[in-house]
Design an enzyme around this catalytic site. Structure first.
Site, PDB file in Angstrom:
ATOM      1  N   HIS A   1      42.603  39.757  42.771  1.00  0.00           N
ATOM      2  CA  HIS A   1      41.908  40.508  41.730  1.00  0.00           C
ATOM      3  C   HIS A   1      41.760  39.769  40.409  1.00  0.00           C
ATOM      4  CE1 HIS A   1      42.488  44.697  43.761  1.00  0.00           C
ATOM      5  NE2 HIS A   1      42.024  43.770  44.564  1.00  0.00           N
TER       6      HIS A   1
ATOM      7  N   TRP B   1      44.644  52.659  42.590  1.00  0.00           N
ATOM      8  CA  TRP B   1      43.520  51.727  42.423  1.00  0.00           C
ATOM      9  C   TRP B   1      42.240  52.525  42.596  1.00  0.00           C
ATOM     10  CZ3 TRP B   1      39.779  50.335  46.217  1.00  0.00           C
ATOM     11  CH2 TRP B   1      38.771  49.500  45.675  1.00  0.00           C
TER      12      TRP B   1
ATOM     13  N   HIS C   1      50.463  43.105  45.435  1.00  0.00           N
ATOM     14  CA  HIS C   1      49.653  43.168  46.637  1.00  0.00           C
ATOM     15  C   HIS C   1      49.446  41.724  47.061  1.00  0.00           C
ATOM     16  CE1 HIS C   1      47.626  47.392  46.793  1.00  0.00           C
ATOM     17  NE2 HIS C   1      48.925  47.416  46.976  1.00  0.00           N
TER      18      HIS C   1
ATOM     19  N   ASP D   1      47.401  42.241  42.425  1.00  0.00           N
ATOM     20  CA  ASP D   1      46.831  41.858  43.714  1.00  0.00           C
ATOM     21  C   ASP D   1      46.314  40.425  43.560  1.00  0.00           C
ATOM     22  OD1 ASP D   1      44.763  41.382  45.741  1.00  0.00           O
ATOM     23  OD2 ASP D   1      44.936  43.509  46.237  1.00  0.00           O
TER      24      ASP D   1
ATOM     25  N   ASP E   1      40.470  39.318  50.903  1.00  0.00           N
ATOM     26  CA  ASP E   1      41.571  39.891  51.687  1.00  0.00           C
ATOM     27  C   ASP E   1      41.805  39.164  53.003  1.00  0.00           C
ATOM     28  OD1 ASP E   1      42.536  42.271  50.080  1.00  0.00           O
ATOM     29  OD2 ASP E   1      40.395  42.710  50.154  1.00  0.00           O
TER      30      ASP E   1
ATOM     31  N   GLU F   1      46.729  49.430  39.555  1.00  0.00           N
ATOM     32  CA  GLU F   1      46.165  48.182  40.095  1.00  0.00           C
ATOM     33  C   GLU F   1      44.797  47.883  39.487  1.00  0.00           C
ATOM     34  OE1 GLU F   1      45.636  48.151  44.362  1.00  0.00           O
ATOM     35  OE2 GLU F   1      45.138  46.011  44.393  1.00  0.00           O
TER      36      GLU F   1
ATOM     37  N   ASP G   1      48.525  43.310  51.127  1.00  0.00           N
ATOM     38  CA  ASP G   1      47.182  43.893  51.123  1.00  0.00           C
ATOM     39  C   ASP G   1      46.164  42.877  51.624  1.00  0.00           C
ATOM     40  OD1 ASP G   1      44.944  45.392  50.781  1.00  0.00           O
ATOM     41  OD2 ASP G   1      44.943  45.377  48.599  1.00  0.00           O
TER      42      ASP G   1
ATOM     43  N   LYS H   1      41.443  45.277  38.778  1.00  0.00           N
ATOM     44  CA  LYS H   1      40.613  44.423  39.630  1.00  0.00           C
ATOM     45  C   LYS H   1      39.551  43.731  38.796  1.00  0.00           C
ATOM     46  CE  LYS H   1      38.107  44.494  43.954  1.00  0.00           C
ATOM     47  NZ  LYS H   1      37.879  45.185  45.221  1.00  0.00           N
TER      48      LYS H   1
ATOM     49  N   ASP I   1      37.647  38.326  46.348  1.00  0.00           N
ATOM     50  CA  ASP I   1      38.730  39.188  46.833  1.00  0.00           C
ATOM     51  C   ASP I   1      38.515  39.493  48.312  1.00  0.00           C
ATOM     52  OD1 ASP I   1      40.868  40.990  46.833  1.00  0.00           O
ATOM     53  OD2 ASP I   1      39.601  42.663  46.239  1.00  0.00           O
TER      54      ASP I   1
HETATM   55  C1  RNT Z   1      41.006  46.836  46.578  1.00  0.00           C
HETATM   56  C2  RNT Z   1      42.468  46.906  46.292  1.00  0.00           C
HETATM   57  C3  RNT Z   1      43.209  47.985  47.021  1.00  0.00           C
HETATM   58  C4  RNT Z   1      42.785  48.141  48.455  1.00  0.00           C
HETATM   59  C5  RNT Z   1      43.640  49.067  49.252  1.00  0.00           C
HETATM   60  C6  RNT Z   1      43.010  49.448  50.548  1.00  0.00           C
HETATM   61  O1  RNT Z   1      40.419  45.721  46.068  1.00  0.00           O
HETATM   62  O2  RNT Z   1      43.059  45.682  46.538  1.00  0.00           O
HETATM   63  O3  RNT Z   1      44.571  47.785  46.892  1.00  0.00           O
HETATM   64  O4  RNT Z   1      42.758  46.915  49.099  1.00  0.00           O
HETATM   65  O5  RNT Z   1      43.968  50.146  48.492  1.00  0.00           O
HETATM   66 ZN    ZN Z   2      45.221  45.602  46.457  1.00  0.00          ZN
END
Ligand code: RNT
Ligand code: ZN
Length: 420
Positions: free
Chosen positions: A263, A188, A287, A260, A297, A227, A327, A229, A295
């Site tokens: 994303h 990523w 993820h 993810d 998290d 990955e 993640d 985004k 995003d």
């Molecule tokens: C960032 C991505 C990525 C990170 C990690 C730390 O938006 O989701 O995967 O969260 O690599």
């Molecule tokens: Zn991620």
């Protein structure tokens, strides 16, 4: 047996009968469940800091909020926390390391110079504790991170990041060999811009050619995962590695994609994407995360998005091609508690899905009995899957739900609160 064990077992036996009435073999579901590994993200325990520099700020458009005391300050503490988290999870699991978590041995080693030797101690430690490793390149939190890495027009900066990624693939392959399995190297990069660039195409061409160079070496013990985004903080208008970009690149080159949950546009579901990707790519990396408006998290919880994802993972019937990584990062609450809640909720979504009488739902569907299909789906929400979960915890020597808070508090009192 203690009174509690007797109760958990009794409740389980009733649950087995109730599921059997729907055609579900609970014991078989448990066997499948125990073979599903999560790939735990090492970065929940230290706010994505890593061991490269003591003072580097997190960059690359991602952000951790909060400053709850007790963050892991070094490799030993991080390892303790990871083991603590895994002690709450039934089954065998994997650990996903970021490149900045190398064991530098007190040396300054830049990202274009890391190699398998900087991960030897991780490999040994992981084997000792029955964990397998996955890997991630790190594009953020570095003086050359800027807004563009693999798609940077400056050839020297691009070369630096190409070299970093080449080394990350080599490291992942070494991990795979060491653990007699494969290791996934998740790529990523944050590349993007705050405003719309004058040439969207140009940066994507640069990224394509960087990737071609990175993937020019083939390995036998690692898989690449790409990955995409939607946007990063400060990089809101354009993301070089968008979903369309990697979907095309991955399909053309036979690479896996990483989905993810945070994303995509807020109402877009990654659960729906699995069955499409599995038709055209070698596999899918997940993820598991929880976006709140963006995003963000947030710690994963057992919401509809997650149960839907768990169901799709199971319903697709290709469990060996789906890799379930986590993640999320939250520093506003007890980090180990956050780690454990998200991981256990993800496991619960999988167990719930494995307890679904899918054959019956599909039978209703094929007969056009759509009321019955909907009614059964609703009925399933109140089925005693929690009793099965508690029994799985009990018989795999991990805390049942009612014991989690106290055990996490104990770890906080005895370990993390002492890290001042
Ligand atoms: C960032 C991505 C990525 C990170 C990690 C730390 O938006 O989701 O995967 O969260 O690599
Ligand atoms: Zn991620």
């Amino acid at each position: 047996m203690s009174q509690k064990e007797t109760n958990v077992t009794k409740a389980f036996e009733i649950a087995v009968e109730r599921y059997a009435a729907l055609g579900v073999d609970v014991k078989k579901s448990i066997d499948t469940f125990l073979n599903l590994s999560l790939s735990l993200h090492c970065w929940q325990a230290d706010d994505v800091a890593g061991f490269e520099t003591a003072d580097g700020d997190l960059s690359g458009g991602i952000q951790v909020t909060g400053n709850y005391p007790g963050k892991a300050r070094n490799m030993d503490e991080l390892r303790d926390d990871i083991l603590k988290a895994t002690a709450f999870l039934p089954g065998k699991h994997r650990l996903s390391l970021h490149a900045i978590y190398a064991d530098y041995g007190g040396q300054r080693v830049d990202r274009d110079a890391i190699g398998p030797e900087h991960f030897t101690s991780w490999m040994e430690w992981a084997k000792e504790h029955g964990l397998k490793l996955d890997f991630n390149s790190t594009s953020f939190s570095h003086p050359l991170s800027g807004n563009l890495t693999l798609s940077n027009p400056d050839p020297a900066i691009r070369r630096f990041w190409v070299e970093h990624h080449k080394r990350c693939r080599e490291i992942a392959d070494a991990m795979g060999r060491y653990q007699n399995d494969t290791s996934i190297m998740n790529l990523w990069i944050h590349d993007g811009s705050k405003e719309v660039p004058a040439s969207r195409l140009y940066y994507r061409q640069l990224l394509e050619s960087s990737l071609d160079e990175i993937f020019s070496v083939s390995y036998t013990h690692m898989f690449d995962a790409l990955e995409a985004k939607l946007f990063g903080i400060g990089l809101e208008s354009y993301t070089v590695g968008s979903f369309d970009f990697y979907l095309g690149y991955g399909a053309k080159k036979g690479k896996m994609l990483t989905l993810d949950a945070g994303h995509f546009h807020p109402t877009e579901s990654i659960a729906d994407k699995l069955s499409s990707l599995l038709l055209f790519s070698p596999g899918v990396m997940l993820h598991v995360s929880r976006p709140v408006r963006w995003d963000s998290d947030h710690v994963v919880i057992l919401n509809d998005d997650l149960t839907d994802l768990g169901r799709e993972i199971v319903r697709c019937g290709m469990l060996d091609r789906i890799h379930i990584g986590l993640d999320y990062f939250d520093a506003t609450i007890n980090r180990i508690g956050a780690y454990i809640i998200g991981a256990r909720s993800t496991q619960k979504s999988l167990l719930m899905a494995l307890l679904e009488p899918t054959a019956l739902l599909r039978q209703y569907e094929s007969e056009g009995r759509l009321f019955e299909r909907l009614a059964l789906q609703e009925e399933l929400k109140a089925m005693p899957w929690g009793d099965v979960w508690n029994y799985v915890c009990l018989t795999n020597n991990v805390p049942t739900d009612d014991a989690c808070i106290k055990e996490i508090q104990d770890y906080e009192m005895n370990v993390t609160s002492k890290r001042l």
